[in-house]
Design a protein around this motif. Structure first.
Motif, PDB file in Angstrom:
ATOM      1  N   ALA A 171       0.826  -1.206   0.000  1.00 49.56           N
ATOM      2  CA  ALA A 171       0.000   0.000   0.000  1.00 49.56           C
ATOM      3  C   ALA A 171       0.859   1.256   0.000  1.00 49.56           C
ATOM      4  N   LEU A 172       1.967   1.212   0.734  1.00 51.88           N
ATOM      5  CA  LEU A 172       2.868   2.361   0.761  1.00 51.88           C
ATOM      6  C   LEU A 172       3.634   2.505  -0.547  1.00 51.88           C
ATOM      7  N   GLY A 173       3.904   1.391  -1.189  1.00 51.32           N
ATOM      8  CA  GLY A 173       4.627   1.427  -2.455  1.00 51.32           C
ATOM      9  C   GLY A 173       6.122   1.615  -2.309  1.00 51.32           C
ATOM     10  N   VAL A 174       6.688   1.274  -1.151  1.00 52.17           N
ATOM     11  CA  VAL A 174       8.118   1.479  -0.949  1.00 52.17           C
ATOM     12  C   VAL A 174       8.882   0.215  -1.335  1.00 52.17           C
ATOM     13  N   ASP A 175      10.158   0.401  -1.664  1.00 54.99           N
ATOM     14  CA  ASP A 175      11.009  -0.724  -2.071  1.00 54.99           C
ATOM     15  C   ASP A 175      11.782  -1.320  -0.902  1.00 54.99           C
ATOM     16  N   PHE A 176      12.166  -0.477   0.040  1.00 53.72           N
ATOM     17  CA  PHE A 176      12.887  -0.932   1.230  1.00 53.72           C
ATOM     18  C   PHE A 176      12.335  -0.193   2.447  1.00 53.72           C
ATOM     19  N   LEU A 177      12.365  -0.872   3.584  1.00 53.40           N
ATOM     20  CA  LEU A 177      11.789  -0.311   4.807  1.00 53.40           C
ATOM     21  C   LEU A 177      12.636  -0.747   5.997  1.00 53.40           C
ATOM     22  N   ALA A 178      12.943   0.183   6.903  1.00 54.18           N
ATOM     23  CA  ALA A 178      13.778  -0.114   8.066  1.00 54.18           C
ATOM     24  C   ALA A 178      12.943  -0.158   9.335  1.00 54.18           C
ATOM     25  N   LEU A 179      13.277  -1.113  10.217  1.00 46.48           N
ATOM     26  CA  LEU A 179      12.581  -1.292  11.485  1.00 46.48           C
ATOM     27  C   LEU A 179      13.583  -1.457  12.614  1.00 46.48           C
ATOM     28  N   SER A 180      13.137  -1.176  13.837  1.00 49.05           N
ATOM     29  CA  SER A 180      13.967  -1.385  15.022  1.00 49.05           C
ATOM     30  C   SER A 180      13.129  -2.025  16.110  1.00 49.05           C
ATOM     31  N   ALA A 181      13.632  -3.102  16.716  1.00 53.29           N
ATOM     32  CA  ALA A 181      12.847  -3.874  17.675  1.00 53.29           C
ATOM     33  C   ALA A 181      12.443  -3.064  18.897  1.00 53.29           C
ATOM     34  N   HIS A 182      13.370  -2.269  19.439  1.00 52.62           N
ATOM     35  CA  HIS A 182      13.083  -1.641  20.732  1.00 52.62           C
ATOM     36  C   HIS A 182      12.022  -0.556  20.646  1.00 52.62           C
ATOM     37  N   LYS A 183      11.714  -0.070  19.439  1.00 55.80           N
ATOM     38  CA  LYS A 183      10.680   0.946  19.307  1.00 55.80           C
ATOM     39  C   LYS A 183       9.279   0.370  19.454  1.00 55.80           C
ATOM     40  N   LEU A 184       9.128  -0.948  19.365  1.00 61.16           N
ATOM     41  CA  LEU A 184       7.811  -1.540  19.543  1.00 61.16           C
ATOM     42  C   LEU A 184       7.797  -2.562  20.672  1.00 61.16           C
ATOM     43  N   GLY A 185       8.701  -2.370  21.639  1.00 57.50           N
ATOM     44  CA  GLY A 185       8.671  -3.189  22.842  1.00 57.50           C
ATOM     45  C   GLY A 185       9.620  -4.360  22.852  1.00 57.50           C
ATOM     46  N   GLY A 186      10.398  -4.543  21.781  1.00 58.67           N
ATOM     47  CA  GLY A 186      11.377  -5.623  21.748  1.00 58.67           C
ATOM     48  C   GLY A 186      12.694  -5.190  22.350  1.00 58.67           C
ATOM     49  N   PRO A 187      13.700  -6.054  22.332  1.00 58.00           N
ATOM     50  CA  PRO A 187      15.009  -5.721  22.908  1.00 58.00           C
ATOM     51  C   PRO A 187      15.788  -4.742  22.030  1.00 58.00           C
ATOM     52  N   GLN A 188      16.663  -3.994  22.649  1.00 61.28           N
ATOM     53  CA  GLN A 188      17.616  -3.188  21.889  1.00 61.28           C
ATOM     54  C   GLN A 188      18.640  -4.121  21.250  1.00 61.28           C
ATOM     55  N   GLY A 189      19.148  -3.700  20.079  1.00 61.21           N
ATOM     56  CA  GLY A 189      20.180  -4.494  19.428  1.00 61.21           C
ATOM     57  C   GLY A 189      19.672  -5.386  18.322  1.00 61.21           C
ATOM     58  N   ALA A 190      18.420  -5.187  17.893  1.00 58.93           N
ATOM     59  CA  ALA A 190      17.884  -5.939  16.756  1.00 58.93           C
ATOM     60  C   ALA A 190      17.076  -4.991  15.892  1.00 58.93           C
TER      61      ALA A 190
END
Length: 367
Positions: A171-190
């Protein structure tokens, strides 16, 4: 915690290694599902900064075919990890203007794409899903349509938006997308770089073994990635009610502060924003002084991005938005999360009512 206890290297073929591989692939599937991608398109990294460094490269392949890019186009409010261009030389990075709410100027983007196209240059366009300081949502889908109309590639920093608003790569139409675990409650470092297709790739940033299908060498951080997967599943399951709850807390916080603390304004308050983020400005106050004073009252806030809040200076985001320097100097960011309660909001409001007049009074005396 189970992954920490069980150990195992996901690249090993013995039983412990196979169990580690199963946990890794379960996490990959969960992260892919959160953004509407296929699991094979997910490359795990140490965080979103590494994911951006991996993606921002002039040489790449889309669907297995070379698709080189000559310039990087990015709005002035992008995260420093994007603005620095990573593997694009500085002279190949062009910063685009934004409006007063921090949204990318689409007409400026289209003009830049057309100009580079006439010169025979292809662009890589970087547009974040939501700003990390103001929470402003960006016109990602519109920017992607413009970019693809000129043969450009689109990279999206979705770190702040993941788990807070719906995200779907198609829906966004993007080719690449970056995520970080700790921003949604996961551990830092992933973190992860997610591609629109399993055959999209860029040259590896870290060379070595064949981990992550040759995209990212080095033994995967199994426990952190397992936590990333758990957090992604939880975020997807609770997305709508949690967004509504956080938006209610944010609005209550802003109303109370505006009503009780003079000289206060909400940055981009009339724009579409993340439900958990509020940036407030306080006239006659230095943000770094206010951060310290609030910390003494057991309220943790940031002066701009947490990635740069240890530095003294006006936020580059507010500067790009055209905010007056004296007003931008008094801006702080308050963020809410899964553990935030109405009691936390009330405590923050009470602290601001007490601390802001004190800080202003001291500033006036010093002047």
């Amino acid at each position: 915690m189970d992954a920490l206890d069980q150990g195992g290297n996901a690249s090993s073929v013995h039983a412990d290694g196979r169990a580690a591989r199963a946990r890794l692939e379960a996490a990959r599937s969960a992260v892919a599902a959160l953004v509407g991608a296929v699991p094979r398109a997910v490359v795990f990294t140490s965080g979103a900064t590494e994911a951006a460094a991996l993606a921002l490269h002039p040489e790449m392949e889309l669907n297995g075919r070379p698709h080189p890019c000559d310039v990087l186009l990015a709005g002035g409010v992008e995260h420093p990890a994007v603005l620095r261009g990573h593997r694009f030389a500085a002279e190949r990075v062009e910063i685009l203007p934004v409006d007063g709410a921090g949204r990318l100027d689409l007409s400026a983007l289209e003009a830049a794409l057309a100009a580079h196209g006439r010169a025979g240059r292809r662009a890589l366009v970087a547009v974040m899903a939501a700003n990390n300081e103001t929470g402003t949502l960006q016109p990602v889908a519109e920017a992607a349509r413009l970019a693809h109309g000129h043969g450009a590639v689109v990279f999206c920093d979705a770190v702040q938006a993941a788990g807070r608003v719906p995200l779907d790569m198609a829906a966004l139409g993007v080719d690449f997308l970056a995520l970080s675990a700790h921003k949604l409650g996961g551990p830092q470092g992933a973190g992860a770089l997610v591609a629109a297709g399993a055959d999209h790739r860029v040259p590896a940033l870290l060379a070595g073994g064949g981990q992550e299908r040759g995209r990212r060498a080095g033994t995967e951080n199994g426990p952190a990635i397992a936590g990333f997967g758990v957090a992604a599943r939880a975020a997807a399951a609770e997305l709508a009610p949690e967004a509504q709850r956080l938006a209610g807390l944010r609005d209550a916080l802003e109303r109370a502060v505006l009503e009780s603390v003079a000289g206060t304004a909400v940055v981009a308050g009339h724009a579409a924003r993340l439900p958990n983020t509020s940036m407030l400005t306080f006239a006659g106050v230095r943000a770094e002084t206010l951060v310290i004073a609030l910390d003494l009252s057991h309220v943790s806030v940031s002066a701009g991005s947490a990635c740069s809040s240890g530095k003294v200076g006006v936020s580059h985001v507010l500067t790009a938005m055209g905010m007056a320097p004296d007003l931008a100097a008094g801006a702080i960011r308050l963020s809410l999360g899964w553990s935030s309660t109405r009691e936390d909001v009330d405590q923050a409001v009470a602290a601001l009512r007490k601390v802001v007049p004190q800080v202003r009074s001291r500033a006036a005396c010093a002047a």
